[in-house]
Motif scaffolding. Structure first.
Motif, mmCIF file in Angstrom:
data_model
loop_
_atom_site.group_PDB
_atom_site.id
_atom_site.type_symbol
_atom_site.label_atom_id
_atom_site.label_comp_id
_atom_site.label_asym_id
_atom_site.label_seq_id
_atom_site.Cartn_x
_atom_site.Cartn_y
_atom_site.Cartn_z
ATOM 1 N N PHE A 19 0.843 -1.203 0.000
ATOM 2 C CA PHE A 19 0.000 0.000 0.000
ATOM 3 C C PHE A 19 0.879 1.254 0.000
ATOM 4 N N MET A 20 1.921 1.240 0.828
ATOM 5 C CA MET A 20 2.813 2.388 0.923
ATOM 6 C C MET A 20 3.544 2.612 -0.411
ATOM 7 N N ALA A 21 4.053 1.546 -1.006
ATOM 8 C CA ALA A 21 4.757 1.666 -2.286
ATOM 9 C C ALA A 21 3.824 2.218 -3.364
ATOM 10 N N ALA A 22 2.602 1.697 -3.415
ATOM 11 C CA ALA A 22 1.633 2.192 -4.396
ATOM 12 C C ALA A 22 1.289 3.650 -4.104
ATOM 13 N N GLY A 23 1.117 3.988 -2.851
ATOM 14 C CA GLY A 23 0.796 5.363 -2.467
ATOM 15 C C GLY A 23 1.855 6.349 -2.918
ATOM 16 N N PHE A 24 3.124 5.997 -2.727
ATOM 17 C CA PHE A 24 4.202 6.869 -3.185
ATOM 18 C C PHE A 24 4.183 7.020 -4.701
ATOM 19 N N LYS A 25 3.879 5.932 -5.395
ATOM 20 C CA LYS A 25 3.805 6.008 -6.853
ATOM 21 C C LYS A 25 2.659 6.917 -7.287
ATOM 22 N N PHE A 26 1.483 6.715 -6.716
ATOM 23 C CA PHE A 26 0.334 7.551 -7.065
ATOM 24 C C PHE A 26 0.586 9.024 -6.703
ATOM 25 N N ALA A 27 1.267 9.265 -5.598
ATOM 26 C CA ALA A 27 1.520 10.635 -5.144
ATOM 27 C C ALA A 27 2.424 11.406 -6.094
ATOM 28 N N ASP A 28 3.374 10.707 -6.728
ATOM 29 C CA ASP A 28 4.278 11.373 -7.671
ATOM 30 C C ASP A 28 4.619 10.405 -8.801
ATOM 31 N N ILE A 29 3.643 10.191 -9.642
ATOM 32 C CA ILE A 29 3.806 9.238 -10.739
ATOM 33 C C ILE A 29 4.920 9.687 -11.684
ATOM 34 N N GLY A 30 5.146 10.996 -11.773
ATOM 35 C CA GLY A 30 6.226 11.510 -12.618
ATOM 36 C C GLY A 30 7.597 11.073 -12.125
ATOM 37 N N ALA A 31 7.813 11.145 -10.824
ATOM 38 C CA ALA A 31 9.092 10.710 -10.252
ATOM 39 C C ALA A 31 9.277 9.209 -10.447
ATOM 40 N N GLY A 45 6.181 5.914 -18.269
ATOM 41 C CA GLY A 45 4.947 6.454 -17.701
ATOM 42 C C GLY A 45 3.878 5.383 -17.562
ATOM 43 N N PHE A 46 3.702 4.603 -18.602
ATOM 44 C CA PHE A 46 2.740 3.502 -18.573
ATOM 45 C C PHE A 46 3.125 2.480 -17.502
ATOM 46 N N LEU A 47 4.400 2.122 -17.455
ATOM 47 C CA LEU A 47 4.870 1.134 -16.478
ATOM 48 C C LEU A 47 4.708 1.639 -15.046
ATOM 49 N N ALA A 48 4.850 2.932 -14.832
ATOM 50 C CA ALA A 48 4.659 3.492 -13.486
ATOM 51 C C ALA A 48 3.215 3.273 -13.025
ATOM 52 N N TRP A 49 2.258 3.528 -13.909
ATOM 53 C CA TRP A 49 0.853 3.303 -13.563
ATOM 54 C C TRP A 49 0.567 1.818 -13.346
ATOM 55 N N VAL A 50 1.124 0.972 -14.191
ATOM 56 C CA VAL A 50 0.938 -0.478 -14.034
ATOM 57 C C VAL A 50 1.487 -0.927 -12.682
#
Length: 132
Positions: A19-31, A45-50
């Motif tokens: 959950f934490m890892a996904a949260g960080f990704k969602f919070a700054d998908i660009g990073a 970009g696509f892989l970050a969302w996946v």
């Protein structure tokens, strides 16, 4: 009862990590996308969302117990992939801490394999395609 409590605590820890890892990704998908691109992957970009949605799905499966064995095995495969892709031997010369990060992934793998074999115990929604 002690066993069941230990297993639910482990499930909470596993799910919290994802959950934490996904949260960080969602919070700054660009990073996240930039980090993925820095490892040489196309379509970052696509892989970050996946990755973010995959980690969320793993977290939900691990906390609820739905497809627990399959999720544990997928999560184990995923953490080994992450170890080599983002913390592998090519990164050790520039930063020795990367070796520690690499090794940590295998500790996580060990726990996930143990979970896959022993299952979600009590307090789980049991649905599974595989029985180990």
């Amino acid at each position: 009862m002690t066993r069941a409590i230990a297993v639910i605590v482990a499930r909470i820890i596993f799910s919290f990590i994802f959950f934490m890892a996904a949260g960080f990704k969602f919070a700054d998908i660009g990073a996240t996308s930039t980090y993925i691109a820095s490892a040489g992957f196309p379509m970052a970009g696509f892989l970050a969302w996946v990755a973010a949605f995959f980690e969320m799905a793993l977290a939900l499966a691990l906390i609820t117990g739905v497809f627990f064995t399959e999720a544990s095995l997928l999560a184990g495969t995923y953490v080994v992939f992450l170890a080599f892709a983002f913390h592998g031997p090519s990164r050790w010369t520039d930063n020795q801490a990367e070796l520690g990060f690499f090794i940590d992934h295998f500790s996580f793998l060990a726990g996930l394999l143990f979970a896959a074999v022993h299952g979600p115990e009590k307090w789980a929604i049991r649905r599974s395609l595989v029985r180990l």
